[in-house]
Design a protein around this motif. Structure first.
Motif, PDB file in Angstrom:
ATOM      1  N   VAL A   5       0.846  -1.195   0.000  1.00  0.00           N
ATOM      2  CA  VAL A   5       0.000   0.000   0.000  1.00  0.00           C
ATOM      3  C   VAL A   5       0.879   1.241   0.000  1.00  0.00           C
ATOM      4  CG1 VAL A   5      -1.675   1.339   1.355  1.00  0.00           C
ATOM      5  CG2 VAL A   5      -1.939  -1.134   1.149  1.00  0.00           C
ATOM      6  N   LEU A   6       1.887   1.212   0.893  1.00  0.00           N
ATOM      7  CA  LEU A   6       2.789   2.362   0.965  1.00  0.00           C
ATOM      8  C   LEU A   6       3.514   2.587  -0.362  1.00  0.00           C
ATOM      9  CD1 LEU A   6       4.395   2.178   4.530  1.00  0.00           C
ATOM     10  CD2 LEU A   6       2.740   3.839   3.649  1.00  0.00           C
ATOM     11  N   GLY A   7       3.904   1.494  -0.966  1.00  0.00           N
ATOM     12  CA  GLY A   7       4.584   1.601  -2.257  1.00  0.00           C
ATOM     13  C   GLY A   7       3.699   2.294  -3.289  1.00  0.00           C
ATOM     14  N   TYR A   8       2.446   1.903  -3.301  1.00  0.00           N
ATOM     15  CA  TYR A   8       1.488   2.487  -4.243  1.00  0.00           C
ATOM     16  C   TYR A   8       1.309   3.982  -3.959  1.00  0.00           C
ATOM     17  CZ  TYR A   8      -2.906   3.196  -6.795  1.00  0.00           C
ATOM     18  OH  TYR A   8      -3.878   3.651  -7.638  1.00  0.00           O
ATOM     19  N   VAL A   9       1.129   4.289  -2.668  1.00  0.00           N
ATOM     20  CA  VAL A   9       0.920   5.683  -2.264  1.00  0.00           C
ATOM     21  C   VAL A   9       2.115   6.532  -2.673  1.00  0.00           C
ATOM     22  CG1 VAL A   9       0.837   7.183  -0.227  1.00  0.00           C
ATOM     23  CG2 VAL A   9      -0.637   5.170  -0.347  1.00  0.00           C
ATOM     24  N   ARG A  10       3.281   6.005  -2.405  1.00  0.00           N
ATOM     25  CA  ARG A  10       4.511   6.743  -2.646  1.00  0.00           C
ATOM     26  C   ARG A  10       4.665   7.142  -4.108  1.00  0.00           C
ATOM     27  NH1 ARG A  10       9.735   5.479   0.904  1.00  0.00           N
ATOM     28  NH2 ARG A  10      10.808   7.443   0.462  1.00  0.00           N
ATOM     29  N   LYS A  11       4.178   6.255  -4.973  1.00  0.00           N
ATOM     30  CA  LYS A  11       4.286   6.539  -6.405  1.00  0.00           C
ATOM     31  C   LYS A  11       3.334   7.650  -6.823  1.00  0.00           C
ATOM     32  CE  LYS A  11       4.888   1.984  -7.675  1.00  0.00           C
ATOM     33  NZ  LYS A  11       3.964   0.994  -8.133  1.00  0.00           N
ATOM     34  N   ASN A  12       2.312   7.876  -6.003  1.00  0.00           N
ATOM     35  CA  ASN A  12       1.268   8.796  -6.420  1.00  0.00           C
ATOM     36  C   ASN A  12       1.274  10.171  -5.753  1.00  0.00           C
ATOM     37  OD1 ASN A  12      -0.707   7.508  -8.420  1.00  0.00           O
ATOM     38  ND2 ASN A  12      -0.197   5.869  -6.996  1.00  0.00           N
ATOM     39  N   ILE A  13       2.152  10.353  -4.777  1.00  0.00           N
ATOM     40  CA  ILE A  13       2.202  11.686  -4.164  1.00  0.00           C
ATOM     41  C   ILE A  13       3.658  12.129  -4.077  1.00  0.00           C
ATOM     42  CG2 ILE A  13       0.088  11.361  -2.819  1.00  0.00           C
ATOM     43  CD1 ILE A  13       1.760  10.769  -0.408  1.00  0.00           C
ATOM     44  N   SER A  14       3.853  13.405  -3.721  1.00  0.00           N
ATOM     45  CA  SER A  14       5.222  13.917  -3.671  1.00  0.00           C
ATOM     46  C   SER A  14       5.959  13.341  -2.462  1.00  0.00           C
ATOM     47  CB  SER A  14       5.211  15.438  -3.590  1.00  0.00           C
ATOM     48  OG  SER A  14       4.863  15.833  -2.280  1.00  0.00           O
ATOM     49  N   THR A  20       5.677  13.670   5.211  1.00  0.00           N
ATOM     50  CA  THR A  20       4.890  14.398   6.202  1.00  0.00           C
ATOM     51  C   THR A  20       3.763  13.532   6.758  1.00  0.00           C
ATOM     52  OG1 THR A  20       5.298  16.377   4.896  1.00  0.00           O
ATOM     53  CG2 THR A  20       3.616  16.524   6.601  1.00  0.00           C
ATOM     54  N   TRP A  21       3.109  12.825   5.865  1.00  0.00           N
ATOM     55  CA  TRP A  21       1.883  12.156   6.283  1.00  0.00           C
ATOM     56  C   TRP A  21       2.013  10.655   6.476  1.00  0.00           C
ATOM     57  CZ3 TRP A  21      -1.419  15.267   8.238  1.00  0.00           C
ATOM     58  CH2 TRP A  21      -1.428  16.588   7.804  1.00  0.00           C
ATOM     59  N   ALA A 325       1.528  20.589   3.847  1.00  0.00           N
ATOM     60  CA  ALA A 325       0.516  19.858   3.089  1.00  0.00           C
ATOM     61  C   ALA A 325      -0.303  20.803   2.222  1.00  0.00           C
ATOM     62  CB  ALA A 325      -0.404  19.118   4.046  1.00  0.00           C
ATOM     63  N   PHE A 326      -0.665  21.921   2.802  1.00  0.00           N
ATOM     64  CA  PHE A 326      -1.470  22.903   2.072  1.00  0.00           C
ATOM     65  C   PHE A 326      -0.745  23.361   0.824  1.00  0.00           C
ATOM     66  CE2 PHE A 326      -3.046  27.118   1.076  1.00  0.00           C
ATOM     67  CZ  PHE A 326      -4.414  27.009   1.285  1.00  0.00           C
ATOM     68  N   ASN A 330      -1.903  22.332  -3.020  1.00  0.00           N
ATOM     69  CA  ASN A 330      -2.341  23.401  -3.908  1.00  0.00           C
ATOM     70  C   ASN A 330      -1.263  23.809  -4.899  1.00  0.00           C
ATOM     71  OD1 ASN A 330      -5.069  24.113  -2.843  1.00  0.00           O
ATOM     72  ND2 ASN A 330      -3.871  24.292  -0.982  1.00  0.00           N
ATOM     73  N   ASN A 331      -0.125  23.142  -4.736  1.00  0.00           N
ATOM     74  CA  ASN A 331       0.981  23.406  -5.639  1.00  0.00           C
ATOM     75  C   ASN A 331       1.382  24.885  -5.692  1.00  0.00           C
ATOM     76  OD1 ASN A 331       2.946  22.591  -7.282  1.00  0.00           O
ATOM     77  ND2 ASN A 331       1.684  22.401  -9.135  1.00  0.00           N
ATOM     78  N   VAL A 332       1.483  25.491  -4.519  1.00  0.00           N
ATOM     79  CA  VAL A 332       1.953  26.875  -4.440  1.00  0.00           C
ATOM     80  C   VAL A 332       3.193  26.925  -3.543  1.00  0.00           C
ATOM     81  CG1 VAL A 332      -0.239  28.049  -4.839  1.00  0.00           C
ATOM     82  CG2 VAL A 332       0.319  27.258  -2.532  1.00  0.00           C
ATOM     83  N   PRO A 333       4.119  27.848  -3.830  1.00  0.00           N
ATOM     84  CA  PRO A 333       5.322  27.927  -2.985  1.00  0.00           C
ATOM     85  C   PRO A 333       4.975  28.459  -1.592  1.00  0.00           C
ATOM     86  CG  PRO A 333       5.327  29.688  -4.615  1.00  0.00           C
ATOM     87  CD  PRO A 333       4.148  28.817  -4.926  1.00  0.00           C
TER      88      PRO A 333
END
Ligand code: ADP
Ligand code: MG
Length: 452
Positions: A5-14, A20-21, A325-326, A330-333
């Protein structure tokens, strides 16, 4: 399956989001067809439900689950301390009473959070005595102060310091046995031992250690049988010059229904407290945290967070997580404005706290003038106006009194009052001053992005 599960998650988020999470999540197994995940606090729980539930269900589906279900549970503080971030989930705790190896530094590591070391502990005026005492005890266990009693409110670093002593001793004196236990598990252990007739094993476990760390000892209150047993444990260790460290949310004298003989023993050694961290310490803690998680975040954003969360360090770390996370979702610096927005559900924008120096800096930037010139003695209008605006905004946006503001500017309070009156008169009348005050006020309250 959890690793998949972690492997899958890791591929899909930064990477940052993952660290962080997901790194601190604990897999609690499958209960009634649902994968139960342990998270650090109720904020994380809410965040997971909102943002990661689908991702996790997808992950399970990709592994063949027909009707995947995931739920989140807040871990009790004691279990939280057992988390090993980014490591595989810890094996189930040794059932009480099973023979424990006589000397096993590796065993010690299992119950100590690798993050809770002296290196990772930021020392400030709020905790320097407790820190010094813990270090002294780590260097000469059983000799410096015995017991060491550390008290303070929740989330201020008591558990961290205890673990730090454990790590230090593990490295410095390999082979020494260390036991870390919450008062709750000590109690449960005892109950089980009595029920299963394993008292000898119970006693061996706690009386054969070189360092005993007992967390949240205030929970001994009202538990007579546990107090009785702990009394004997204490004596056995103490007589053999073994180190004991206790933590509590209050000093021994304030623990109700604690037997007198225990209370007096708790007072034999050194009692030291941890207070809420000052602003500078909070910034330093955030900075260390960010570096640790390889998050590149500007100092001024950390400063904004440090102003928002003033009492509890766990909450402080939570606020940083929230900002990270925010901005990644939201992909903002990172910026002060983004941080203020990220925290605005928890803290209303009015609560954004600003310091005199911030106001001065912003005003200086607005008028394109060095802050020191504004604070200096110049009397020309070009300098006097920004100075008056700065004093006006400081009065409005901070809790500082007129004499304090005066001191900051090297002037007396009546001069400040005069300045404030002057600006008050002009706001609404003089377009230039009105605009300046409004723009600056918005910036300072984090309502507007100050990057541009
Ligand atoms: P307590 O046991 O007093 O409730 P913890 O030891 O669990 O508090 O600390 C809460 C969180 O704050 C932990 O993540 C810990 O690492 C962090 N923390 C506390 N004090 C400090 C400090 N001085 N420097 C760095 N991190 C700290
Ligand atoms: Mg604790």
């Amino acid at each position: 399956i959890w690793a998949d599960v972690l492997g899958y998650v890791r591929k899909n988020i930064s990477e940052v989001e993952y660290h962080t999470w997901f790194a601190p999540v604990k897999n609690l197994g499958v209960q009634e067809g649902s994968l139960v995940l342990g998270v650090r606090n109720s904020f994380a729980q809410e965040w997971f439900r909102k943002h990661y539930l689908e991702l996790l269900e997808d992950a399970l589906r990709s592994l063949g689950a027909q009707n995947p279900q995931v739920s989140f549970q807040v871990l009790p503080a004691a279990q939280d301390a057992l988390l090993l971030p980014s490591d595989p989930p810890p094996p189930p705790p040794t059932p009480a009473g099973r023979a424990v190896p006589a000397s096993a530094p590796v065993e010690n590591r299992k119950v100590l959070n690798p993050k809770y070391t002296f290196e990772n502990f930021v020392v400030g005026p709020n905790n320097n005595l407790a820190h010094a005492a813990a270090l002294a005890v780590a260097e000469s266990p059983g000799k410096a102060y015995n017991p060491l009693f550390i008290y303070g409110d929740v989330g201020l670093g008591k558990t961290h310091l205890m673990h730090a002593v454990g790590h230090y001793m593990t490295e410095r004196f390999p082979g020494k046995r260390i036991e870390y236990v919450s008062t709750e598990s000590f109690t449960n252990d005892l109950i089980n031992a009595i029920r299963e007739d394993r008292m000898t094993q119970f006693r061996n476990r706690y009386r054969s250690v070189d360092l005993l760390l007992v967390d949240d000892i205030q929970f001994l209150a009202g538990k007579e049988r546990t107090q009785e047993e702990f009394f004997h444990t204490f004596n056995a260790l103490y007589e053999n010059h073994k180190q004991i460290i206790l933590s509590s949310d209050r000093p021994p004298k304030d623990i109700q229904t604690l037997e007198g003989r225990l209370r007096s023993r708790f007072e034999w050694g050194l009692i030291t407290d941890i207070q809420s961290p000052e602003y500078e310490t909070r910034v330093a803690i955030l900075k260390m945290n960010a570096e640790h998680n390889r998050i590149d975040i500007p100092q001024e954003v950390l400063e904004l967070i440090a102003r928002q969360v003033t009492t509890n360090i766990r909450e402080l770390e939570g606020a940083l997580m929230r900002v990270v996370a925010f901005s990644s979702l939201n992909n903002v610096p990172f910026s002060r404005a983004v941080a203020a927005k990220a925290l605005s559900n928890v803290f209303t924008p009015q609560e954004v706290k600003v310091e005199m120096m911030d106001v001065l800096k912003q005003v200086a930037a607005h008028y394109n003038m060095p802050p020191d010139v504004i604070r200096g003695s110049g009397r020309v209008r070009e300098v006097v106006l920004p100075r008056q605006v700065a004093q006006y905004l400081i009065r409005e946006l901070t809790d500082h009194s007129l004499p304090e503001i005066g001191q900051f500017f090297g002037r007396d309070h009546s001069t400040v009052m005069h300045a404030i009156n002057k600006v008050t008169e002009q706001v609404g009348r003089e377009p230039e001053i009105t605009a300046a005050v409004e723009t600056l006020r918005r910036k300072m309250q984090g309502l507007e992005d100050d990057e541009n």
